[in-house]
Design a protein around this motif. Structure first.
Motif, PDB file in Angstrom:
ATOM      1  N   LEU A 159       0.841  -1.185   0.000  1.00 39.67           N
ATOM      2  CA  LEU A 159       0.000   0.000   0.000  1.00 39.67           C
ATOM      3  C   LEU A 159       0.880   1.241   0.000  1.00 39.67           C
ATOM      4  O   LEU A 159       1.873   1.305   0.723  1.00 39.67           O
ATOM      5  CB  LEU A 159      -0.912   0.021   1.230  1.00 39.67           C
ATOM      6  N   GLN A 160       0.509   2.215  -0.779  1.00 40.25           N
ATOM      7  CA  GLN A 160       1.191   3.505  -0.811  1.00 40.25           C
ATOM      8  C   GLN A 160       0.203   4.578  -0.380  1.00 40.25           C
ATOM      9  O   GLN A 160      -0.792   4.824  -1.058  1.00 40.25           O
ATOM     10  CB  GLN A 160       1.707   3.813  -2.225  1.00 40.25           C
ATOM     11  N   LYS A 161       0.461   5.217   0.744  1.00 41.26           N
ATOM     12  CA  LYS A 161      -0.451   6.224   1.267  1.00 41.26           C
ATOM     13  C   LYS A 161      -0.330   7.512   0.463  1.00 41.26           C
ATOM     14  O   LYS A 161       0.753   7.996   0.190  1.00 41.26           O
ATOM     15  CB  LYS A 161      -0.162   6.505   2.739  1.00 41.26           C
ATOM     16  N   VAL A 162      -1.485   8.043   0.095  1.00 38.85           N
ATOM     17  CA  VAL A 162      -1.515   9.321  -0.615  1.00 38.85           C
ATOM     18  C   VAL A 162      -2.539  10.213   0.067  1.00 38.85           C
ATOM     19  O   VAL A 162      -3.558   9.732   0.577  1.00 38.85           O
ATOM     20  CB  VAL A 162      -1.887   9.140  -2.104  1.00 38.85           C
ATOM     21  N   PRO A 163      -2.301  11.532   0.137  1.00 35.92           N
ATOM     22  CA  PRO A 163      -3.264  12.416   0.802  1.00 35.92           C
ATOM     23  C   PRO A 163      -4.545  12.539  -0.003  1.00 35.92           C
ATOM     24  O   PRO A 163      -4.529  12.675  -1.221  1.00 35.92           O
ATOM     25  CB  PRO A 163      -2.517  13.759   0.871  1.00 35.92           C
ATOM     26  N   GLU A 164      -5.672  12.460   0.689  1.00 32.73           N
ATOM     27  CA  GLU A 164      -6.986  12.595   0.069  1.00 32.73           C
ATOM     28  C   GLU A 164      -7.953  13.014   1.155  1.00 32.73           C
ATOM     29  O   GLU A 164      -7.920  12.511   2.260  1.00 32.73           O
ATOM     30  CB  GLU A 164      -7.434  11.282  -0.563  1.00 32.73           C
ATOM     31  N   ASP A 165      -8.820  13.948   0.849  1.00 33.31           N
ATOM     32  CA  ASP A 165      -9.739  14.445   1.864  1.00 33.31           C
ATOM     33  C   ASP A 165     -10.988  14.978   1.170  1.00 33.31           C
ATOM     34  O   ASP A 165     -11.162  16.183   1.014  1.00 33.31           O
ATOM     35  CB  ASP A 165      -9.065  15.549   2.687  1.00 33.31           C
ATOM     36  N   VAL A 166     -11.840  14.058   0.721  1.00 36.05           N
ATOM     37  CA  VAL A 166     -13.048  14.445   0.008  1.00 36.05           C
ATOM     38  C   VAL A 166     -14.234  13.744   0.650  1.00 36.05           C
ATOM     39  O   VAL A 166     -14.084  12.726   1.321  1.00 36.05           O
ATOM     40  CB  VAL A 166     -12.960  14.084  -1.493  1.00 36.05           C
ATOM     41  N   PRO A 167     -15.452  14.262   0.458  1.00 39.03           N
ATOM     42  CA  PRO A 167     -16.634  13.634   1.053  1.00 39.03           C
ATOM     43  C   PRO A 167     -16.870  12.224   0.529  1.00 39.03           C
ATOM     44  O   PRO A 167     -16.442  11.864  -0.568  1.00 39.03           O
ATOM     45  CB  PRO A 167     -17.774  14.577   0.637  1.00 39.03           C
ATOM     46  N   GLN A 168     -17.590  11.434   1.329  1.00 42.17           N
ATOM     47  CA  GLN A 168     -17.858  10.045   0.970  1.00 42.17           C
ATOM     48  C   GLN A 168     -18.559   9.924  -0.371  1.00 42.17           C
ATOM     49  O   GLN A 168     -18.246   9.038  -1.165  1.00 42.17           O
ATOM     50  CB  GLN A 168     -18.700   9.382   2.055  1.00 42.17           C
ATOM     51  N   ALA A 169     -19.516  10.799  -0.620  1.00 38.93           N
ATOM     52  CA  ALA A 169     -20.283  10.701  -1.860  1.00 38.93           C
ATOM     53  C   ALA A 169     -19.373  10.805  -3.084  1.00 38.93           C
ATOM     54  O   ALA A 169     -19.566  10.104  -4.078  1.00 38.93           O
ATOM     55  CB  ALA A 169     -21.347  11.795  -1.897  1.00 38.93           C
ATOM     56  N   ARG A 170     -18.361  11.675  -3.012  1.00 44.21           N
ATOM     57  CA  ARG A 170     -17.452  11.834  -4.148  1.00 44.21           C
ATOM     58  C   ARG A 170     -16.572  10.604  -4.326  1.00 44.21           C
ATOM     59  O   ARG A 170     -16.297  10.177  -5.444  1.00 44.21           O
ATOM     60  CB  ARG A 170     -16.587  13.079  -3.959  1.00 44.21           C
ATOM     61  N   LEU A 171     -16.119  10.018  -3.202  1.00 45.19           N
ATOM     62  CA  LEU A 171     -15.302   8.807  -3.307  1.00 45.19           C
ATOM     63  C   LEU A 171     -16.100   7.653  -3.903  1.00 45.19           C
ATOM     64  O   LEU A 171     -15.583   6.872  -4.702  1.00 45.19           O
ATOM     65  CB  LEU A 171     -14.772   8.422  -1.928  1.00 45.19           C
ATOM     66  N   LEU A 172     -17.365   7.546  -3.534  1.00 42.54           N
ATOM     67  CA  LEU A 172     -18.208   6.493  -4.102  1.00 42.54           C
ATOM     68  C   LEU A 172     -18.378   6.682  -5.601  1.00 42.54           C
ATOM     69  O   LEU A 172     -18.376   5.717  -6.372  1.00 42.54           O
ATOM     70  CB  LEU A 172     -19.563   6.489  -3.399  1.00 42.54           C
ATOM     71  N   ALA A 173     -18.528   7.929  -6.033  1.00 43.18           N
ATOM     72  CA  ALA A 173     -18.640   8.210  -7.465  1.00 43.18           C
ATOM     73  C   ALA A 173     -17.349   7.859  -8.190  1.00 43.18           C
ATOM     74  O   ALA A 173     -17.372   7.311  -9.304  1.00 43.18           O
ATOM     75  CB  ALA A 173     -18.993   9.682  -7.680  1.00 43.18           C
ATOM     76  N   GLN A 174     -16.215   8.154  -7.566  1.00 39.74           N
ATOM     77  CA  GLN A 174     -14.930   7.817  -8.166  1.00 39.74           C
ATOM     78  C   GLN A 174     -14.767   6.306  -8.287  1.00 39.74           C
ATOM     79  O   GLN A 174     -14.236   5.801  -9.283  1.00 39.74           O
ATOM     80  CB  GLN A 174     -13.797   8.423  -7.342  1.00 39.74           C
ATOM     81  N   LEU A 175     -15.227   5.580  -7.291  1.00 36.01           N
ATOM     82  CA  LEU A 175     -15.156   4.124  -7.336  1.00 36.01           C
ATOM     83  C   LEU A 175     -15.987   3.586  -8.489  1.00 36.01           C
ATOM     84  O   LEU A 175     -15.553   2.717  -9.237  1.00 36.01           O
ATOM     85  CB  LEU A 175     -15.649   3.538  -6.018  1.00 36.01           C
ATOM     86  N   ALA A 176     -17.199   4.112  -8.647  1.00 33.78           N
ATOM     87  CA  ALA A 176     -18.088   3.642  -9.705  1.00 33.78           C
ATOM     88  C   ALA A 176     -17.503   3.880 -11.090  1.00 33.78           C
ATOM     89  O   ALA A 176     -17.780   3.128 -12.024  1.00 33.78           O
ATOM     90  CB  ALA A 176     -19.444   4.330  -9.583  1.00 33.78           C
ATOM     91  N   HIS A 177     -16.686   4.924 -11.231  1.00 31.08           N
ATOM     92  CA  HIS A 177     -16.066   5.266 -12.518  1.00 31.08           C
ATOM     93  C   HIS A 177     -14.644   4.721 -12.623  1.00 31.08           C
ATOM     94  O   HIS A 177     -13.867   5.160 -13.476  1.00 31.08           O
ATOM     95  CB  HIS A 177     -16.086   6.774 -12.728  1.00 31.08           C
ATOM     96  N   ASN A 178     -14.316   3.772 -11.746  1.00 32.09           N
ATOM     97  CA  ASN A 178     -13.028   3.085 -11.782  1.00 32.09           C
ATOM     98  C   ASN A 178     -11.837   4.002 -11.574  1.00 32.09           C
ATOM     99  O   ASN A 178     -10.715   3.683 -11.977  1.00 32.09           O
ATOM    100  CB  ASN A 178     -12.870   2.317 -13.113  1.00 32.09           C
ATOM    101  N   LYS A 179     -12.061   5.129 -10.927  1.00 37.95           N
ATOM    102  CA  LYS A 179     -10.953   6.010 -10.579  1.00 37.95           C
ATOM    103  C   LYS A 179     -10.353   5.626  -9.227  1.00 37.95           C
ATOM    104  O   LYS A 179      -9.254   6.066  -8.890  1.00 37.95           O
ATOM    105  CB  LYS A 179     -11.426   7.465 -10.561  1.00 37.95           C
ATOM    106  N   LEU A 180     -11.083   4.849  -8.462  1.00 35.72           N
ATOM    107  CA  LEU A 180     -10.598   4.220  -7.245  1.00 35.72           C
ATOM    108  C   LEU A 180     -10.770   2.724  -7.410  1.00 35.72           C
ATOM    109  O   LEU A 180     -11.629   2.273  -8.176  1.00 35.72           O
ATOM    110  CB  LEU A 180     -11.382   4.699  -6.022  1.00 35.72           C
TER     111      LEU A 180
END
Length: 301
Positions: free
Chosen positions: A66-87
């Motif tokens: 695992l490589q830690k990277v800084p990220e600080d966004v609301p849950q809703a945005r992370l879920l959207a990123q996951l759905a679009h394969n960005k996470l």
């Protein structure tokens, strides 16, 4: 950010042709890291659990890190990123909406402790909370909650008043200035979080518990079926072999709640979860801690 971690698969993991990495290549996953003190200790539990799963499945799927990277966004945005394969992977509590976006691995990472809640309150209000014996009395007060948290739906459905905050760190000032009266936090996160905040004017109030089914799951991006299989295999092995509970009992972020007899005598308000997906494996006893049953010491044989 509450109870949420996100991992982004490094492009270095893939061969130029887009196939699987070579057997001797280390797979590198970038993991979201929020340095906020709130939730820091319980975050380490999930990070270490993911590290263990990757290590336990290395023989079959190859080495990974695992490589830690800084990220600080609301849950809703992370879920959207996951759905679009960005996470590639995130951990968060479930709901019908979330499972409609991406199917989870339906093994609770904390054996259901996310839905077992004690309260953070101001120290000078302890006597006031000691008098509460009915849910109707608690409904006269306001709960601090995060925006987009599935818990908010649960509390409101039970008739409780809720004040929403964008970030969990903002809820603690809300306790002091009267915007809200209590902050429900999971049994496996509340002690570490209050210690990390370092506010001597707030306390963990464990004489009143709110309980409801709210599993914490891993969600994997649609384009990462091998990663999903790897995490599922590792989690199933830990859950059905008893290692998941042992991991929780021994991890520094969660060990302090055991034995669960600490909560013996607490008043318990059971709340339904109207947004719990029908596929939740509630009847699979190996996946859940029977918290209430373990509060009372068993008689010696």
């Amino acid at each position: 950010m509450r109870w949420l971690g996100a991992l982004l698969l490094s492009l270095a993991m893939l061969t130029p042709s887009g196939g699987r990495a070579a057997d001797n290549e280390i797979r590198t996953y970038r993991i979201e890291h929020n340095a906020s003190p709130a939730g820091h200790n319980v975050r380490s539990y999930y990070l270490d659990l993911i590290e263990k799963i990757l290590a336990d499945t290395e023989a079959k799927y190859g080495p990974a890190r695992l490589q830690k990277v800084p990220e600080d966004v609301p849950q809703a945005r992370l879920l959207a990123q996951l759905a679009h394969n960005k996470l590639d992977l995130l951990w968060t509590t479930t709901s019908n909406l979330r499972e409609g976006i991406v199917p989870p691995i339906r093994i609770p990472l904390d054996m259901g402790l996310t839905g077992q809640r004690a309260l953070v309150i101001r120290a000078d209000r302890k006597a006031e909370f000691d008098k509460i014996t009915k849910l109707e009395e608690l409904s006269q007060l306001k709960a601090c909650q995060g925006s987009y948290w599935p818990d908010t739906v649960v509390l409101r459905a039970a008739g409780l008043r809720v004040v929403e905050f964008t970030w969990i760190d903002m809820a603690y000032p809300g306790l002091h200035d009267g915007r809200c009266d209590y902050l429900p936090r999971a049994l496996n996160e509340i002690d570490g979080e209050v210690d990390a905040i370092g506010d001597k004017n707030v306390i963990v109030y464990d004489r009143l518990l709110l309980t409801y089914p709210l599993p914490m799951y891993l969600f994997v991006a649609p384009n990462q079926p091998e990663l999903a299989e790897r995490m599922r295999v590792g989690l199933e092995r830990m859950a059905y072999g008893g290692d998941l509970r042992r991991f929780m009992e021994q991890h520094p972020a969660t060990s302090m709640i055991f034995p669960l007899t600490r909560f013996q005598g607490a008043r318990i308000f059971h709340l339904p979860n109207p947004d719990l997906p029908a596929q939740t494996p509630l009847t699979d006893k190996a996946l859940w801690l029977e918290v209430e049953a373990e509060m009372t010491p068993r008689p010696r044989s």
